[in-house]
Scaffold this motif. Structure first.
Motif, PDB file in Angstrom:
ATOM      1  N   ARG A  79      15.905  -0.121  -5.952  1.00 27.08           N
ATOM      2  CA  ARG A  79      17.126   0.491  -6.505  1.00 27.08           C
ATOM      3  C   ARG A  79      17.021   2.014  -6.573  1.00 27.08           C
ATOM      4  NH1 ARG A  79      15.253  -2.774 -10.161  1.00 27.08           N
ATOM      5  NH2 ARG A  79      15.336  -1.197 -11.797  1.00 27.08           N
ATOM      6  N   ARG A  80      16.279   2.609  -5.644  1.00 27.14           N
ATOM      7  CA  ARG A  80      16.073   4.051  -5.600  1.00 27.14           C
ATOM      8  C   ARG A  80      15.553   4.566  -6.947  1.00 27.14           C
ATOM      9  NH1 ARG A  80      17.801   9.226  -5.982  1.00 27.14           N
ATOM     10  NH2 ARG A  80      17.567  10.554  -4.131  1.00 27.14           N
ATOM     11  N   THR A  81      14.643   3.830  -7.520  1.00 28.38           N
ATOM     12  CA  THR A  81      14.051   4.164  -8.812  1.00 28.38           C
ATOM     13  C   THR A  81      12.587   4.525  -8.614  1.00 28.38           C
ATOM     14  OG1 THR A  81      15.557   2.679  -9.980  1.00 28.38           O
ATOM     15  CG2 THR A  81      13.516   3.259 -11.113  1.00 28.38           C
ATOM     16  N   LEU A  82      12.108   5.486  -9.389  1.00 27.12           N
ATOM     17  CA  LEU A  82      10.700   5.859  -9.339  1.00 27.12           C
ATOM     18  C   LEU A  82       9.908   4.936 -10.261  1.00 27.12           C
ATOM     19  CD1 LEU A  82       8.654   7.925  -8.181  1.00 27.12           C
ATOM     20  CD2 LEU A  82       9.015   9.264 -10.271  1.00 27.12           C
ATOM     21  N   PHE A  83       8.840   4.361  -9.710  1.00 24.51           N
ATOM     22  CA  PHE A  83       7.970   3.471 -10.466  1.00 24.51           C
ATOM     23  C   PHE A  83       6.531   3.949 -10.354  1.00 24.51           C
ATOM     24  CE2 PHE A  83      11.522   0.741  -9.233  1.00 24.51           C
ATOM     25  CZ  PHE A  83      11.799   0.063 -10.411  1.00 24.51           C
ATOM     26  N   VAL A  84       5.695   3.440 -11.249  1.00 21.12           N
ATOM     27  CA  VAL A  84       4.247   3.558 -11.115  1.00 21.12           C
ATOM     28  C   VAL A  84       3.726   2.195 -10.698  1.00 21.12           C
ATOM     29  CG1 VAL A  84       2.096   3.770 -12.403  1.00 21.12           C
ATOM     30  CG2 VAL A  84       3.877   5.489 -12.685  1.00 21.12           C
ATOM     31  N   PHE A  85       3.102   2.138  -9.526  1.00 21.63           N
ATOM     32  CA  PHE A  85       2.584   0.902  -8.962  1.00 21.63           C
ATOM     33  C   PHE A  85       1.072   0.824  -9.105  1.00 21.63           C
ATOM     34  CE2 PHE A  85       6.627   1.002  -6.871  1.00 21.63           C
ATOM     35  CZ  PHE A  85       6.924  -0.319  -6.547  1.00 21.63           C
ATOM     36  N   PRO A  86       0.526  -0.373  -9.378  1.00 15.95           N
ATOM     37  CA  PRO A  86      -0.900  -0.547  -9.155  1.00 15.95           C
ATOM     38  C   PRO A  86      -1.190  -0.272  -7.686  1.00 15.95           C
ATOM     39  CG  PRO A  86       0.010  -2.400 -10.379  1.00 15.95           C
ATOM     40  CD  PRO A  86       1.171  -1.586  -9.883  1.00 15.95           C
ATOM     41  N   ARG A  87      -2.250   0.423  -7.413  1.00 19.96           N
ATOM     42  CA  ARG A  87      -2.541   0.864  -6.054  1.00 19.96           C
ATOM     43  C   ARG A  87      -2.539  -0.278  -5.039  1.00 19.96           C
ATOM     44  NH1 ARG A  87      -6.950   5.332  -4.366  1.00 19.96           N
ATOM     45  NH2 ARG A  87      -7.258   4.804  -2.181  1.00 19.96           N
ATOM     46  N   ASP A  88      -3.016  -1.453  -5.458  1.00 20.66           N
ATOM     47  CA  ASP A  88      -3.112  -2.551  -4.504  1.00 20.66           C
ATOM     48  C   ASP A  88      -1.768  -3.161  -4.144  1.00 20.66           C
ATOM     49  OD1 ASP A  88      -2.656  -3.787  -6.942  1.00 20.66           O
ATOM     50  OD2 ASP A  88      -3.994  -5.468  -6.533  1.00 20.66           O
ATOM     51  N   LEU A  89      -0.702  -2.761  -4.834  1.00 20.05           N
ATOM     52  CA  LEU A  89       0.629  -3.271  -4.518  1.00 20.05           C
ATOM     53  C   LEU A  89       1.379  -2.372  -3.538  1.00 20.05           C
ATOM     54  CD1 LEU A  89       2.579  -5.568  -5.097  1.00 20.05           C
ATOM     55  CD2 LEU A  89       3.315  -4.379  -7.180  1.00 20.05           C
ATOM     56  N   LEU A  90       0.856  -1.192  -3.265  1.00 20.39           N
ATOM     57  CA  LEU A  90       1.537  -0.258  -2.364  1.00 20.39           C
ATOM     58  C   LEU A  90       1.771  -0.824  -0.964  1.00 20.39           C
ATOM     59  CD1 LEU A  90      -0.232   3.081  -3.396  1.00 20.39           C
ATOM     60  CD2 LEU A  90       2.121   2.393  -3.929  1.00 20.39           C
ATOM     61  N   PRO A  91       0.796  -1.504  -0.341  1.00 22.58           N
ATOM     62  CA  PRO A  91       1.050  -2.039   1.003  1.00 22.58           C
ATOM     63  C   PRO A  91       2.202  -3.035   1.046  1.00 22.58           C
ATOM     64  CG  PRO A  91      -1.308  -2.016   0.547  1.00 22.58           C
ATOM     65  CD  PRO A  91      -0.612  -1.709  -0.744  1.00 22.58           C
ATOM     66  N   ALA A  92       2.538  -3.635  -0.094  1.00 19.89           N
ATOM     67  CA  ALA A  92       3.657  -4.570  -0.138  1.00 19.89           C
ATOM     68  C   ALA A  92       4.989  -3.857  -0.305  1.00 19.89           C
ATOM     69  CB  ALA A  92       3.461  -5.580  -1.275  1.00 19.89           C
ATOM     70  N   VAL A  93       5.018  -2.805  -1.112  1.00 26.69           N
ATOM     71  CA  VAL A  93       6.292  -2.150  -1.396  1.00 26.69           C
ATOM     72  C   VAL A  93       6.708  -1.186  -0.293  1.00 26.69           C
ATOM     73  CG1 VAL A  93       5.407  -0.174  -2.721  1.00 26.69           C
ATOM     74  CG2 VAL A  93       7.663  -1.108  -3.244  1.00 26.69           C
ATOM     75  N   TRP A  94       5.750  -0.558   0.372  1.00 29.52           N
ATOM     76  CA  TRP A  94       6.100   0.411   1.418  1.00 29.52           C
ATOM     77  C   TRP A  94       7.016  -0.163   2.498  1.00 29.52           C
ATOM     78  CZ3 TRP A  94       0.381   2.368   1.929  1.00 29.52           C
ATOM     79  CH2 TRP A  94       0.137   3.331   0.936  1.00 29.52           C
ATOM     80  N   PRO A  95       6.698  -1.342   3.081  1.00 31.82           N
ATOM     81  CA  PRO A  95       7.544  -1.831   4.180  1.00 31.82           C
ATOM     82  C   PRO A  95       8.764  -2.613   3.713  1.00 31.82           C
ATOM     83  CG  PRO A  95       5.733  -3.349   3.858  1.00 31.82           C
ATOM     84  CD  PRO A  95       5.541  -2.242   2.852  1.00 31.82           C
ATOM     85  N   SER A  96       8.902  -2.829   2.419  1.00 31.09           N
ATOM     86  CA  SER A  96       9.993  -3.673   1.922  1.00 31.09           C
ATOM     87  C   SER A  96      10.978  -2.849   1.105  1.00 31.09           C
ATOM     88  CB  SER A  96       9.413  -4.838   1.117  1.00 31.09           C
ATOM     89  OG  SER A  96       8.564  -4.365   0.068  1.00 31.09           O
ATOM     90  N   ALA A  97      10.794  -2.811  -0.209  1.00 35.81           N
ATOM     91  CA  ALA A  97      11.764  -2.131  -1.076  1.00 35.81           C
ATOM     92  C   ALA A  97      11.851  -0.640  -0.787  1.00 35.81           C
ATOM     93  CB  ALA A  97      11.402  -2.371  -2.538  1.00 35.81           C
TER      94      ALA A  97
END
Length: 389
Positions: A79-97
């Motif tokens: 939703r074009r929102t800034l979040f703080v992600f656990p580092r290990d979740l970045l590979p999942a969010v980059w190509p999707s949301a």
């Protein structure tokens, strides 16, 4: 079909989100994993969300997780929102949301640039602007502020008219580069409750950058983490939270073999197949959560914890103000006076024991904050209370 009552959902919330006192965790990283991600639209929210969940935490602990250990990373996503992600979740969010946001941003920016007469080819202009920013940051492992980047790349200093009443400039280009995971918000040069980052190449910040998953795999992992923290939730909850499509959510639910359960009110929620056991009762508890806390913002359908208080907690754009909780239900909000003292504003009656516990939390928060923290998101109830003073 198993039934999950609103009461059980509230018990799950207290335990899974580590906001029931007996469920509190030991680090900011654990706090973030408990709710999947932390909202970071307002910098102070990250710290206050950790304060509510970590047994003993200071500003320095959160800073260390964000800027030294870098186990938590800021990323523009759902939703074009800034979040703080656990580092290990970045590979999942980059190509999707994040990729979905980046695509929408590119289309909007390219159109704006042409309409404003800045360039005849908006995509080509954006590609050049991005390349020049990346070149400037390539020689700055410590990163550069937005002002320093704008001075080094004059072409992004133009002012471009966007939507009605909107004008964007250099920061929009940096935002797009952040959405595409080329750069990240690095060290904050301001106080903990402000946002003045040094923008840094992702490879400089993370070192070995993990390869992104595929888009479907990314959505599947995001849905899995959401179900672990927020389940049971409905398909509509997931579509809203992800800022995605029904097709992406349905595919992820099928791939995860998610199990449908009935909810109070007749809706259908979803749980992971290994998460069907009844949640333990966390016992009596209270909590004070900040604006845009991930628990408050986790579902589209919030009646099971929000009750009749939506219009007093959320503004007209769907942003939540501060909240006060008793046993998994929102019962009010909290505010600070001119001296920074925190007080609880109740929207419904609570027991004398719960009131004392809320007042104790307010005193604890007053001490922790050590002064006023301003917010752009004020619960309507709190705003009305301020105006009456």
């Amino acid at each position: 079909m198993r039934h999950v009552s609103d009461e059980e959902r509230r018990a799950r919330l207290g335990v899974r989100h580590a906001i029931a006192p007996g469920a509190r965790v030991g680090s900011p990283e654990e706090a973030a994993r408990g709710v999947g991600v932390l909202h970071a639209t307002e910098p102070a929210t990250v710290y206050l969300s950790c304060w509510a969940r970590v047994e003993s935490v200071g500003v320095g602990d959160v800073d260390r997780a964000l800027y030294e250990e870098r186990g938590l990373v800021k990323q523009l996503a759902m939703r074009r929102t800034l979040f703080v992600f656990p580092r290990d979740l970045l590979p999942a969010v980059w190509p999707s949301a994040s990729a979905r946001v980046a695509g929408a941003e590119r289309a909007r920016m390219a159109k704006d640039v042409v309409r404003a007469g800045v360039a005849e080819d908006g995509d080509a202009w954006l590609d050049r602007a991005r390349a020049e920013v990346l070149a400037v940051l390539a020689d700055a492992p410590g990163g550069r502020t937005a002002l320093e980047i704008r001075e080094a790349v004059p072409m992004i200093g133009v002012k471009v008219a966007g939507g009605p009443g909107e004008t964007w400039s250099a920061p929009r280009v940096l935002t797009h580069l952040g959405a595409t995971a080329d750069i990240v918000r690095g060290v904050n040069t301001g106080r903990w409750n402000s946002s003045r980052p040094r923008w840094t190449l992702t490879r400089h910040w993370l070192g070995d950058v993990p390869p992104p998953l595929g888009a479907a795999e990314g959505y599947r992992e995001l849905v899995r983490r959401w179900l672990r923290a927020f389940g049971p939730g409905t398909e509509s909850d997931l579509v809203w939270w992800l800022g995605s499509t029904k097709a992406a959510v349905r595919t992820a639910l099928a791939d995860l073999a998610a199990v449908p359960v009935s909810l109070d009110g007749g809706g259908t929620g979803w749980l992971l197949p290994d998460d069907l056991a009844e949640a333990p009762d966390p016992g009596p508890w209270v909590a004070l959560l900040p604006v845009l806390d991930p628990t408050v913002m986790g579902w589209q359908g919030r009646d099971f914890h929000l009750g009749p208080h939506r219009d007093q907690i959320f503004d007209s754009r769907g942003n939540a103000g501060t909240t006060a909780w008793v046993d998994g239900r929102v019962v009010g909000c909290w505010l600070q006076d001119a001296a920074g003292v925190v007080s609880v504003l109740l929207l419904e009656p609570v027991s004398a024991t719960a009131r004392r516990a809320l007042d104790d939390e307010a005193a604890r928060l007053t001490s922790w904050l050590g002064g006023r923290v301003e917010s752009g998101y004020v619960a309507p109830a709190a705003k009305a209370a301020r105006q009456s003073l």
